[in-house]
Design an enzyme around this catalytic site. Structure first.
Site, PDB file in Angstrom:
ATOM      1  N   TRP A   1       0.798  -1.231   0.000  1.00  0.00           N
ATOM      2  CA  TRP A   1       0.000   0.000   0.000  1.00  0.00           C
ATOM      3  C   TRP A   1       0.829   1.279   0.000  1.00  0.00           C
ATOM      4  O   TRP A   1       0.288   2.373  -0.135  1.00  0.00           O
ATOM      5  CB  TRP A   1      -0.916   0.026   1.238  1.00  0.00           C
ATOM      6  CG  TRP A   1      -0.222  -0.421   2.495  1.00  0.00           C
ATOM      7  CD1 TRP A   1      -0.254  -1.685   3.013  1.00  0.00           C
ATOM      8  CD2 TRP A   1       0.636   0.337   3.358  1.00  0.00           C
ATOM      9  NE1 TRP A   1       0.535  -1.760   4.141  1.00  0.00           N
ATOM     10  CE2 TRP A   1       1.085  -0.527   4.381  1.00  0.00           C
ATOM     11  CE3 TRP A   1       1.057   1.670   3.380  1.00  0.00           C
ATOM     12  CZ2 TRP A   1       1.931  -0.111   5.409  1.00  0.00           C
ATOM     13  CZ3 TRP A   1       1.919   2.083   4.394  1.00  0.00           C
ATOM     14  CH2 TRP A   1       2.340   1.194   5.397  1.00  0.00           C
ATOM     15  N   ASN A   2       2.149   1.171   0.162  1.00  0.00           N
ATOM     16  CA  ASN A   2       2.910   2.415   0.361  1.00  0.00           C
ATOM     17  C   ASN A   2       3.164   3.188  -0.930  1.00  0.00           C
ATOM     18  O   ASN A   2       3.197   4.416  -0.916  1.00  0.00           O
ATOM     19  CB  ASN A   2       4.211   2.139   1.127  1.00  0.00           C
ATOM     20  CG  ASN A   2       5.066   1.078   0.492  1.00  0.00           C
ATOM     21  OD1 ASN A   2       4.582   0.260  -0.280  1.00  0.00           O
ATOM     22  ND2 ASN A   2       6.336   1.086   0.791  1.00  0.00           N
TER      23      ASN A   2
ATOM     24  N   LYS B   1      -2.836  -7.858  -8.098  1.00  0.00           N
ATOM     25  CA  LYS B   1      -3.615  -7.828  -6.850  1.00  0.00           C
ATOM     26  C   LYS B   1      -3.058  -6.684  -6.004  1.00  0.00           C
ATOM     27  O   LYS B   1      -2.027  -6.830  -5.342  1.00  0.00           O
ATOM     28  CB  LYS B   1      -3.452  -9.177  -6.119  1.00  0.00           C
ATOM     29  CG  LYS B   1      -4.633  -9.589  -5.268  1.00  0.00           C
ATOM     30  CD  LYS B   1      -4.996  -8.617  -4.163  1.00  0.00           C
ATOM     31  CE  LYS B   1      -4.187  -8.836  -2.903  1.00  0.00           C
ATOM     32  NZ  LYS B   1      -4.484  -7.808  -1.872  1.00  0.00           N
ATOM     33  N   PRO B   2      -3.740  -5.537  -6.003  1.00  0.00           N
ATOM     34  CA  PRO B   2      -3.243  -4.421  -5.187  1.00  0.00           C
ATOM     35  C   PRO B   2      -3.574  -4.639  -3.715  1.00  0.00           C
ATOM     36  O   PRO B   2      -4.398  -5.494  -3.384  1.00  0.00           O
ATOM     37  CB  PRO B   2      -4.011  -3.212  -5.744  1.00  0.00           C
ATOM     38  CG  PRO B   2      -5.289  -3.790  -6.264  1.00  0.00           C
ATOM     39  CD  PRO B   2      -4.998  -5.200  -6.695  1.00  0.00           C
TER      40      PRO B   2
ATOM     41  N   GLY C   1       6.114  -6.857  -0.533  1.00  0.00           N
ATOM     42  CA  GLY C   1       5.392  -6.751   0.728  1.00  0.00           C
ATOM     43  C   GLY C   1       6.262  -7.221   1.873  1.00  0.00           C
ATOM     44  O   GLY C   1       7.495  -7.128   1.822  1.00  0.00           O
ATOM     45  N   SER C   2       5.627  -7.767   2.898  1.00  0.00           N
ATOM     46  CA  SER C   2       6.350  -8.118   4.119  1.00  0.00           C
ATOM     47  C   SER C   2       7.115  -9.443   3.965  1.00  0.00           C
ATOM     48  O   SER C   2       6.783 -10.274   3.110  1.00  0.00           O
ATOM     49  CB  SER C   2       5.347  -8.246   5.268  1.00  0.00           C
ATOM     50  OG  SER C   2       4.415  -9.261   4.967  1.00  0.00           O
TER      51      SER C   2
ATOM     52  N   GLU D   1      10.247  -8.834  -3.300  1.00  0.00           N
ATOM     53  CA  GLU D   1      10.766  -7.532  -2.863  1.00  0.00           C
ATOM     54  C   GLU D   1      10.216  -7.304  -1.464  1.00  0.00           C
ATOM     55  O   GLU D   1       9.044  -6.990  -1.299  1.00  0.00           O
ATOM     56  CB  GLU D   1      10.271  -6.417  -3.794  1.00  0.00           C
ATOM     57  CG  GLU D   1      10.721  -6.558  -5.229  1.00  0.00           C
ATOM     58  CD  GLU D   1      12.143  -6.088  -5.453  1.00  0.00           C
ATOM     59  OE1 GLU D   1      12.772  -5.605  -4.491  1.00  0.00           O
ATOM     60  OE2 GLU D   1      12.634  -6.225  -6.588  1.00  0.00           O
ATOM     61  N   LEU D   2      11.060  -7.473  -0.459  1.00  0.00           N
ATOM     62  CA  LEU D   2      10.531  -7.507   0.915  1.00  0.00           C
ATOM     63  C   LEU D   2      10.999  -6.293   1.727  1.00  0.00           C
ATOM     64  O   LEU D   2      11.296  -5.254   1.172  1.00  0.00           O
ATOM     65  CB  LEU D   2      10.903  -8.837   1.557  1.00  0.00           C
ATOM     66  CG  LEU D   2      10.544 -10.060   0.680  1.00  0.00           C
ATOM     67  CD1 LEU D   2      10.997 -11.351   1.315  1.00  0.00           C
ATOM     68  CD2 LEU D   2       9.061 -10.098   0.367  1.00  0.00           C
TER      69      LEU D   2
ATOM     70  N   CYS E   1      10.226   0.910   1.823  1.00  0.00           N
ATOM     71  CA  CYS E   1      11.106  -0.217   2.126  1.00  0.00           C
ATOM     72  C   CYS E   1      12.545   0.243   2.253  1.00  0.00           C
ATOM     73  O   CYS E   1      13.329  -0.347   2.976  1.00  0.00           O
ATOM     74  CB  CYS E   1      10.976  -1.277   1.046  1.00  0.00           C
ATOM     75  SG  CYS E   1      11.255  -0.622  -0.605  1.00  0.00           S
TER      76      CYS E   1
ATOM     77  N   GLU F   1      11.921  -3.599  11.218  1.00  0.00           N
ATOM     78  CA  GLU F   1      11.452  -2.559  10.311  1.00  0.00           C
ATOM     79  C   GLU F   1      10.394  -1.707  11.028  1.00  0.00           C
ATOM     80  O   GLU F   1       9.379  -2.226  11.470  1.00  0.00           O
ATOM     81  CB  GLU F   1      10.853  -3.220   9.065  1.00  0.00           C
ATOM     82  CG  GLU F   1      10.563  -2.246   7.955  1.00  0.00           C
ATOM     83  CD  GLU F   1       9.987  -2.941   6.724  1.00  0.00           C
ATOM     84  OE1 GLU F   1       9.142  -3.846   6.873  1.00  0.00           O
ATOM     85  OE2 GLU F   1      10.378  -2.564   5.607  1.00  0.00           O
TER      86      GLU F   1
HETATM   87  P1  NAD Z   1       1.872  -7.396   3.249  1.00  0.00           P
HETATM   88  O1  NAD Z   1       2.886  -8.482   3.099  1.00  0.00           O
HETATM   89  O2  NAD Z   1       0.999  -7.422   4.427  1.00  0.00           O
HETATM   90  O3  NAD Z   1       0.903  -7.397   1.974  1.00  0.00           O
HETATM   91  C1  NAD Z   1       1.381  -7.278   0.661  1.00  0.00           C
HETATM   92  C2  NAD Z   1       0.347  -7.819  -0.310  1.00  0.00           C
HETATM   93  O4  NAD Z   1       0.222  -9.224  -0.131  1.00  0.00           O
HETATM   94  C3  NAD Z   1      -1.054  -7.250  -0.125  1.00  0.00           C
HETATM   95  O5  NAD Z   1      -1.609  -7.005  -1.391  1.00  0.00           O
HETATM   96  C4  NAD Z   1      -1.793  -8.371   0.584  1.00  0.00           C
HETATM   97  O6  NAD Z   1      -3.183  -8.370   0.380  1.00  0.00           O
HETATM   98  C5  NAD Z   1      -1.152  -9.590  -0.036  1.00  0.00           C
HETATM   99  N1  NAD Z   1      -1.245 -10.833   0.751  1.00  0.00           N
HETATM  100  C6  NAD Z   1      -1.473 -10.986   2.083  1.00  0.00           C
HETATM  101  N2  NAD Z   1      -1.466 -12.299   2.427  1.00  0.00           N
HETATM  102  C7  NAD Z   1      -1.203 -12.984   1.282  1.00  0.00           C
HETATM  103  C8  NAD Z   1      -1.035 -14.382   0.982  1.00  0.00           C
HETATM  104  N3  NAD Z   1      -1.127 -15.327   1.920  1.00  0.00           N
HETATM  105  N4  NAD Z   1      -0.747 -14.718  -0.298  1.00  0.00           N
HETATM  106  C9  NAD Z   1      -0.606 -13.784  -1.252  1.00  0.00           C
HETATM  107  N5  NAD Z   1      -0.775 -12.458  -1.037  1.00  0.00           N
HETATM  108  C10 NAD Z   1      -1.058 -12.061   0.223  1.00  0.00           C
HETATM  109  O7  NAD Z   1       2.693  -6.037   3.127  1.00  0.00           O
HETATM  110  P2  NAD Z   1       2.138  -4.533   3.260  1.00  0.00           P
HETATM  111  O8  NAD Z   1       1.850  -4.265   4.686  1.00  0.00           O
HETATM  112  O9  NAD Z   1       1.071  -4.301   2.247  1.00  0.00           O
HETATM  113  O10 NAD Z   1       3.411  -3.688   2.783  1.00  0.00           O
HETATM  114  C11 NAD Z   1       4.438  -3.285   3.651  1.00  0.00           C
HETATM  115  C12 NAD Z   1       5.660  -4.148   3.463  1.00  0.00           C
HETATM  116  O11 NAD Z   1       6.081  -4.108   2.093  1.00  0.00           O
HETATM  117  C13 NAD Z   1       6.853  -3.666   4.256  1.00  0.00           C
HETATM  118  O12 NAD Z   1       7.485  -4.751   4.877  1.00  0.00           O
HETATM  119  C14 NAD Z   1       7.769  -3.073   3.194  1.00  0.00           C
HETATM  120  O13 NAD Z   1       9.116  -3.053   3.542  1.00  0.00           O
HETATM  121  C15 NAD Z   1       7.495  -3.942   2.029  1.00  0.00           C
HETATM  122  N6  NAD Z   1       7.881  -3.261   0.785  1.00  0.00           N
HETATM  123  C16 NAD Z   1       8.953  -3.736   0.091  1.00  0.00           C
HETATM  124  C17 NAD Z   1       9.371  -3.084  -1.067  1.00  0.00           C
HETATM  125  C18 NAD Z   1      10.556  -3.557  -1.878  1.00  0.00           C
HETATM  126  O14 NAD Z   1      10.643  -3.204  -3.050  1.00  0.00           O
HETATM  127  N7  NAD Z   1      11.480  -4.305  -1.317  1.00  0.00           N
HETATM  128  C19 NAD Z   1       8.680  -1.964  -1.494  1.00  0.00           C
HETATM  129  C20 NAD Z   1       7.615  -1.511  -0.735  1.00  0.00           C
HETATM  130  C21 NAD Z   1       7.215  -2.179   0.393  1.00  0.00           C
END
Ligand code: NAD
Length: 494
Positions: free
Chosen positions: A132-133, A156-157, A206-207, A228-229, A262, A360
């Protein structure tokens, strides 16, 4: 249904469906049908369509900015930087797709009787799951190279910020992207999980925790997967650094997008002799920041998008203060602005016993720690499960480069922060728990293809013995070649 609300005002912005496994399966089938025609269109035609999409997005930039600000609570300036990065990376890929996808000739070092090259074809249906960021940069921005390479994409946003992606889907369709080639599937984690089961390749941003789950599905299904975490990016300020510039960069790197990035500056190690002078400059610049959301560019720091993340920020600060850290500016929700605004915060007297220095934080907090030497700074920088980006500050370029090389991170900036991401020709991605695979750079496009290595006999050059059945003559030739190599190797080793 998911209700989407503006984090800074609570205003209801809309409602989107949670796509279930059946809907995701239908979308994947439609994507496969669309893929057949899209992949056969040829590179020049796809490049033209994507150029039209870029033009249309640029024309709609004001409404896209409104949408980004509304659903994330970021200031307009941060949203503008997000859009600019997206447009720039699109231009980079659009201009290079033909060259990057053309057959690549390789010259065999030994078997000169063969001609060889690598050809690339699209993989099929690519699944992209985004956070979401930076809803557009990390969502549609990742779809662009996949589409240019000839794939269909299901995006999938994040459930918090789906509206801007839906808007881009509409604009792209109007600009000529064929139906089914790019589809946005709204929903929560269950939608993301269903997506992982039906696509031919995955890119997840994501995370770490969810990244591990996605990687497990990719392993079971044997499909390629880019992760990309998270990050805990260190900034190393050496005693001869330009402190004014370093302080300005620390403040921007830590508070841009309210620290929800991130590759935010999440921790600073500064040589003790310049610690106080550095902190003084950082504090002065932090005090000058204007927080809040307006319709123009008169604010510097916005709200936090996700309530749960704000609670992480508060927990990290509480833990740090209990262990002896000192908040020098900020340290609370911004009075009068609303529950989702957290003041830009600078913390000193921190150490690695604190979550603030190890986990983080993903919020507007800048912890600064004094160190005795560059070596100590590197050791602390590497004392982390993460390794996304880092920065090193010194007027001595040779020293800065040595220190940069010693930091375990996927990218590093010297006398700057974050900007490695702003150069789309540089691969971007993590070391350690920060991820696997890269976006941007030539590989950022080519990863969305299957490489086919071709070896062709140079017919008519000269006839060679065929292997089966082995002939005495063939084996004599091989034995002679091997002996020759042996001799050469011995000579070279001397
Ligand atoms: P998140 O992992 O909670 O969610 C990311 C996405 O995954 C969402 O769209 C969510 O709905 C989906 N999701 C959740 N459970 C799932 C599953 N079991 N299977 C598949 N998809 C699933 O992360 P967030 O809170 O949306 O984003 C913040 C995190 O993203 C932070 O840790 C940040 O560091 C990371 N991030 C990394 C980068 C990078 O390029 N390295 C860039 C931006 C953000």
């Amino acid at each position: 249904m998911i209700e989407v609300r503006a984090p800074h005002t609570g205003e209801r912005l809309g409602e989107v469906p949670v796509r279930d496994a059946e809907a995701v399966g239908d979308a994947a089938r439609a994507a496969r049908t669309a893929f057949a025609a899209w992949s056969e269109r040829g590179v020049p035609a796809r490049v033209r369509v994507m150029g039209d999409v870029l033009g249309a997005l640029i024309r709609h930039r004001e409404s896209l900015l409104d949408q980004l600000v509304a659903e994330t609570g970021k200031v307009r300036g941060d949203a503008l930087i997000e859009l600019t990065m997206l447009f720039d990376a699109m231009r980079y890929f659009i201009d290079r797709t033909e060259a990057l996808l053309a057959d690549e000739e390789v010259v065999p070092h030994l078997v000169k009787t063969k001609r060889a090259w690598i050809s690339r074809r699209p993989r099929g249906v690519v699944g992209i799951i985004s956070p979401w960021n930076f809803p557009l940069e990390l969502g549609f921005g990742e779809a662009v190279p996949a589409l240019l390479a000839g794939n269909a994409v299901l995006l999938k946003p994040s459930e918090l910020t789906p509206l801007s992606s839906l808007e881009v889907e509409r604009i792209a369709r109007e600009a000529g992207l064929p139906a089914g080639v790019f589809q946005v599937l709204t929903g929560d984690g269950s939608t993301g999980a269903a997506l992982c089961e039906v696509v031919d390749q995955l890119t997840f941003t994501g995370s770490v925790a969810v990244g591990r789950q996605v990687a497990q599905v990719a392993a079971r299904r044997l499909i390629p997967c880019t992760l990309e975490l998270g990050g805990k990016d260190p900034m190393i300020v050496l005693r001869d650094a330009d402190l004014e510039r370093a302080a300005a960069a620390a403040v921007w790197g830590a508070f841009f997008n309210s620290g929800q990035m991130c590759m935010s500056v999440e921790r600073v190690y500064v040589e003790a002799v310049v610690h106080d002078a550095f902190v003084e400059r950082v504090v002065a610049r932090t005090r000058a920041l204007r927080q809040g959301i307006d319709g123009a560019y008169e604010r510097d720091v916005g709200a936090m998008t996700r309530q749960a993340q704000l609670e992480v920020v508060e927990a990290h600060l509480r833990d740090a203060v209990e262990r002896g850290a000192r908040v020098v500016v900020g340290g609370q929700r911004a009075p009068g602005l609303g529950e989702s605004f957290y003041e830009p915060t600078v913390v000193v007297d921190v150490d690695h016993s604190m979550a603030l220095m190890r986990e983080e934080t993903f919020g507007p907090v800048l912890p600064v720690m004094a160190v005795s030497s560059a070596q100590e700074a590197v050791a602390l920088a590497n004392d982390s499960t993460y390794g996304l980006n880092a920065s090193v500050w010194s007027r001595d370029r040779a020293l800065a480069r040595r220190v940069a090389r010693a930091v375990h991170s996927g990218s590093v900036c010297i006398n700057d922060v974050v900007i490695s991401y702003g150069l789309p020709e540089l691969p971007f991605g993590g070391d350690k728990d920060s991820g696997i695979g890269r976006r941007h750079g030539p590989g950022g496009l080519r990863k969305y293809t299957v490489e086919q290595s071709v070896a062709e006999d140079r017919l008519g050059l000269r006839s060679e013995p065929h292997w089966y059945p082995y002939s005495k003559r063939t084996m004599r030739l091989v034995a002679r070649a091997t002996a020759l190599f042996g001799g050469l190797e011995r000579l070279l080793r001397r």
